[in-house]
Design a protein around this motif. Structure first.
Motif, mmCIF file in Angstrom:
data_model
loop_
_atom_site.group_PDB
_atom_site.id
_atom_site.type_symbol
_atom_site.label_atom_id
_atom_site.label_comp_id
_atom_site.label_asym_id
_atom_site.label_seq_id
_atom_site.Cartn_x
_atom_site.Cartn_y
_atom_site.Cartn_z
ATOM 1 N N PHE A 336 1.740 12.703 -7.813
ATOM 2 C CA PHE A 336 0.962 11.529 -7.437
ATOM 3 C C PHE A 336 1.059 11.335 -5.923
ATOM 4 O O PHE A 336 2.091 11.605 -5.314
ATOM 5 C CB PHE A 336 1.502 10.270 -8.130
ATOM 6 N N GLY A 337 0.008 10.834 -5.327
ATOM 7 C CA GLY A 337 0.080 10.492 -3.916
ATOM 8 C C GLY A 337 -0.401 11.580 -2.989
ATOM 9 O O GLY A 337 -1.145 12.485 -3.368
ATOM 10 N N THR A 338 0.070 11.506 -1.737
ATOM 11 C CA THR A 338 -0.350 12.426 -0.685
ATOM 12 C C THR A 338 0.820 13.322 -0.291
ATOM 13 O O THR A 338 1.920 13.203 -0.830
ATOM 14 C CB THR A 338 -0.837 11.645 0.547
ATOM 15 N N GLU A 339 0.589 14.178 0.695
ATOM 16 C CA GLU A 339 1.622 15.127 1.094
ATOM 17 C C GLU A 339 2.893 14.432 1.574
ATOM 18 O O GLU A 339 4.012 14.848 1.250
ATOM 19 C CB GLU A 339 1.089 16.033 2.209
ATOM 20 N N LYS A 340 2.746 13.367 2.342
ATOM 21 C CA LYS A 340 3.911 12.695 2.912
ATOM 22 C C LYS A 340 4.231 11.355 2.251
ATOM 23 O O LYS A 340 5.258 10.752 2.551
ATOM 24 C CB LYS A 340 3.701 12.480 4.412
ATOM 25 N N SER A 341 3.354 10.897 1.382
ATOM 26 C CA SER A 341 3.576 9.625 0.675
ATOM 27 C C SER A 341 3.379 9.871 -0.814
ATOM 28 O O SER A 341 2.255 9.840 -1.323
ATOM 29 C CB SER A 341 2.612 8.556 1.173
ATOM 30 N N LYS A 342 4.474 10.152 -1.490
ATOM 31 C CA LYS A 342 4.423 10.519 -2.904
ATOM 32 C C LYS A 342 4.486 9.292 -3.810
ATOM 33 O O LYS A 342 4.990 8.238 -3.435
ATOM 34 C CB LYS A 342 5.578 11.458 -3.243
ATOM 35 N N GLY A 343 3.984 9.495 -5.026
ATOM 36 C CA GLY A 343 4.138 8.463 -6.043
ATOM 37 C C GLY A 343 3.087 7.375 -5.963
ATOM 38 O O GLY A 343 1.955 7.585 -5.524
ATOM 39 N N THR A 344 3.487 6.198 -6.398
ATOM 40 C CA THR A 344 2.593 5.043 -6.457
ATOM 41 C C THR A 344 3.137 3.916 -5.590
ATOM 42 O O THR A 344 4.272 3.962 -5.129
ATOM 43 C CB THR A 344 2.464 4.533 -7.900
ATOM 44 N N LYS A 345 2.309 2.898 -5.399
ATOM 45 C CA LYS A 345 2.756 1.702 -4.671
ATOM 46 C C LYS A 345 2.232 0.471 -5.385
ATOM 47 O O LYS A 345 1.073 0.428 -5.803
ATOM 48 C CB LYS A 345 2.244 1.712 -3.226
ATOM 49 N N VAL A 346 3.097 -0.523 -5.514
ATOM 50 C CA VAL A 346 2.712 -1.799 -6.115
ATOM 51 C C VAL A 346 2.260 -2.750 -5.005
ATOM 52 O O VAL A 346 2.939 -2.896 -3.990
ATOM 53 C CB VAL A 346 3.879 -2.429 -6.896
ATOM 54 N N PHE A 347 1.114 -3.386 -5.212
ATOM 55 C CA PHE A 347 0.601 -4.356 -4.246
ATOM 56 C C PHE A 347 0.384 -5.707 -4.922
ATOM 57 O O PHE A 347 -0.040 -5.775 -6.084
ATOM 58 C CB PHE A 347 -0.736 -3.884 -3.656
ATOM 59 N N ALA A 348 0.674 -6.750 -4.171
ATOM 60 C CA ALA A 348 0.297 -8.096 -4.583
ATOM 61 C C ALA A 348 -1.040 -8.376 -3.909
ATOM 62 O O ALA A 348 -1.106 -8.637 -2.707
ATOM 63 C CB ALA A 348 1.345 -9.113 -4.153
ATOM 64 N N LEU A 349 -2.106 -8.269 -4.673
ATOM 65 C CA LEU A 349 -3.461 -8.404 -4.151
ATOM 66 C C LEU A 349 -3.864 -9.868 -4.217
ATOM 67 O O LEU A 349 -3.899 -10.468 -5.291
ATOM 68 C CB LEU A 349 -4.409 -7.534 -4.982
ATOM 69 N N GLY A 350 -4.178 -10.438 -3.061
ATOM 70 C CA GLY A 350 -4.495 -11.863 -3.029
ATOM 71 C C GLY A 350 -5.524 -12.193 -1.964
ATOM 72 O O GLY A 350 -6.079 -11.316 -1.307
ATOM 73 N N GLY A 351 -5.754 -13.494 -1.791
ATOM 74 C CA GLY A 351 -6.731 -13.935 -0.796
ATOM 75 C C GLY A 351 -8.115 -14.046 -1.387
ATOM 76 O O GLY A 351 -8.300 -14.396 -2.558
#
Length: 590
Positions: A336-351
């Motif tokens: 998952f992810g890119t070459e230098k940023s693997k995996g997933t990321k959790v975001f608090a989506l707001g606004g």
């Protein structure tokens, strides 16, 4: 499944659970139906949320009075309760989609958030039934300490608390220290405004953090862990404390865990809400009983941390990935992810976005996909203006960046940052100068005061921004703003001060014309800065209904019924009530 996260709990989900159990018992179907209080489902905008399996029917904004009809329709007659079905699951054919097939969910990949919304977080048996503590057993029975570290290193997992440092490498530094006592700390001091990623994991899957802390302890040779969690998170604290008790009772936090000779224990420390205590050295000092203030690095905590001993500090989201990596392998996670940023990321989506809530997406997804597909776009037909990533220390990005990928390096190169995972969307009615001022006000208040660049610099920056939003700024102030921001960034002691100018620098870079409008034209294009706006009634559009005059708190509006009204600008306090209540759009900002 009934959401038991903070948002839904505040909207009476506990009462919904009680009512469900009452109705189910009254109808004699308690042997066929179980009501489970879970963690957050993510779509906080629609809470309280109830999901019924096996169909996966998603009910939104459920109220206590809906429960008898929901039970009667769905559980007894086998027909969905139409009134509360999430509208995005309906199809023209009449078919109801499983909630996971909707735009909000289908691009998400839940690794850190696995089990959130799936199991009862207060029941260790449900966690074990979902392969919980299997990773700890695998590590203790079949893997050497170095093998664990290598697995985490090869997965590419980077710290999700903001720094983005390779997690396995950090563990390796601590493991190499020849000290009898070492510590593992979980940083749950989530202080960014609008951020609730770590809190939701602790509320929905606390055992995943406990298991990961024990694995980390084994990897570096530590027998003691601490979790530093905000006292402002009562549900998270309660569930984590209960999970600790259960893990101890099951012998999973004890001496000689699983008969392997490895011992590990965890203690809870409550933080009082200081934003600076999210910085690792300040957090360490707080646990030690001192004032939470950062110290220069090196030495890094992995070498000399808590009480001078080697200490690794990872935040909740980072740790929530560990057991999954051990169980599925480093190549799986790295896929998952890119070459230098693997995996997933959790975001608090707001606004200013339709679907506010918690999302977990693979690294490398674009901002456009998150905001317009998962987030549903901007409400009210408004235009997208900017998105801020990385919390109060992040930067603001524009429409031209919507197709940029979300990863550590890309966001940093654009003048923003990944941070812990806040993502605030702004529409055309947002004043970017006011946004920068808002975040500087926060970081100024949260500065610990130890170093001059942050203590005094953020105060001076805020004064300059106040001056500009009041229409008193000069071109010289604009130059001062930019130069001072760079000095604070380069000279501050810790990351709080070093990143505090990011909102200023990014808005200066991408929205400079708004600063010039405030300074040169004495206008706020978005109509937000009170000192630079006035309200005026269009005499041709006004129907003389008097609603604006009735609602005005200072009696600044006068006129005769069925005749155009006028605003006395000398009396007007620019509250905007007249603008909000006018049905004929006769009130304008000038």
């Amino acid at each position: 499944m009934v959401c038991g996260g903070t948002g839904c709990t505040s909207s009476d989900s506990n009462q919904i659970i009680d009512k469900l159990n009452q109705e189910i018992t009254a109808r004699g179907i308690q042997e066929q139906v179980e009501v489970v209080r879970t963690g957050c489902f993510g779509l906080c905008e629609l809470g309280p949320v109830v999901i019924v399996y096996p169909e996966g029917i998603f009910y939104s904004r459920v109220e206590v009075q809906d429960i008898p009809k929901l039970v009667e329709a769905h559980l007894l007659q086998g027909k969905p309760y139409e009134k509360k079905i999430y509208e995005k699951t309906r199809q023209d054919s009449g078919h109801i989609l499983n909630f996971e097939e909707t735009e909000f969910y289908k691009k998400q990949v839940r690794i850190a958030l696995h089990n959130c919304g799936v199991i009862d977080p207060e029941n260790i048996d449900e966690y074990i039934g979902s392969d919980g503590y299997q990773a700890l057993g695998k590590v203790l029975k079949t893997m050497s300490r170095q093998e664990v570290i290598e697995t985490v290193k090869q997965s590419g997992l980077r710290g999700r608390g903001g720094g983005g440092f390779n997690t396995g490498l950090k563990w390796e530094f601590a493991a190499k220290q020849d000290k009898a006592q070492k510590y593992v700390i979980c940083n749950a001091d989530e202080g960014d405004p609008g951020a609730f990623m770590d809190r939701s994991i602790l509320e929905g899957n606390p055992h995943s953090v406990i298991e990961a802390m024990a694995i980390a302890g084994y990897a570096i040779g530590a027998d003691q862990g601490f979790i530093y969690v905000r006292a402002e998170y009562p549900i998270a604290v309660k569930r984590f404390m209960k999970a600790l008790e259960q893990a101890r009772e099951y012998g999973l936090l004890s001496d000689d865990i699983l008969g392997t000779g490895f011992s590990f224990s965890i203690e809870v420390r409550l933080g009082a809400g200081a934003f600076v205590c999210g910085e690792e050295t300040a957090l360490i000092h707080s646990i030690e009983g001192h004032r939470g203030m950062p110290t220069p690095k090196p030495p890094f905590p992995a070498v000399e941390g808590l009480w001078g001993q080697p200490t690794i500090i990872n935040n909740v989201e980072t740790l929530a990935n560990v057991a999954q990596i051990i169980m599925h392998g480093a190549p799986w996670y790295a896929s998952f992810g890119t070459e230098k940023s693997k995996g997933t990321k959790v975001f608090a989506l707001g606004g200013k976005v339709v679907n506010t809530g918690l999302v977990e997406v693979p690294m490398g997804i674009t901002l456009r996909e998150v905001i317009f597909e998962i987030g549903g776009g901007i409400p009210g037909g408004k235009k997208f203006k900017a998105v801020q990533t990385g919390g109060p220390s992040g930067g603001c990005l524009t429409e031209e960046h919507l197709d940029c990928t979300i990863d550590f390096d890309t966001l940093t190169s654009l003048g923003s940052m990944m941070g812990s995972g806040g993502m605030i969307v702004m529409d055309e009615d947002t004043c970017m100068v006011d946004v920068a001022r808002f975040y500087l006000d926060f970081t100024r208040d949260e500065s610990c005061g130890k170093c001059t660049p942050c203590r005094i610099g953020t105060k001076r920056l805020l004064e300059l921004l106040d001056k500009i939003t009041e229409g008193k700024g000069t071109m010289e102030d604009l130059e001062k703003l930019e130069n001072l921001s760079k000095q604070i960034r380069n000279a501050s002691l810790c990351a709080l001060g070093q990143t505090a100018p990011n909102p200023v620098l990014s808005t200066l870079k991408y929205f400079r014309e708004e600063y010039l409008a405030h300074i040169v034209d004495h206008k706020c294009p978005a109509g937000v800065c009170k000192s630079l706006i006035a309200y005026q009634i269009d005499q041709e559009l006004c129907r003389g209904c008097s609603l604006c005059a009735k609602k005005c708190p200072v009696d600044a509006i006068s006129g005769e019924l069925k005749e155009p009204f006028v605003i006395d600008t000398a009396v007007c306090i620019k509250c905007g009530v007249c603008f909000d209540v006018c049905k004929f759009k006769a009130v304008a900002v000038v």
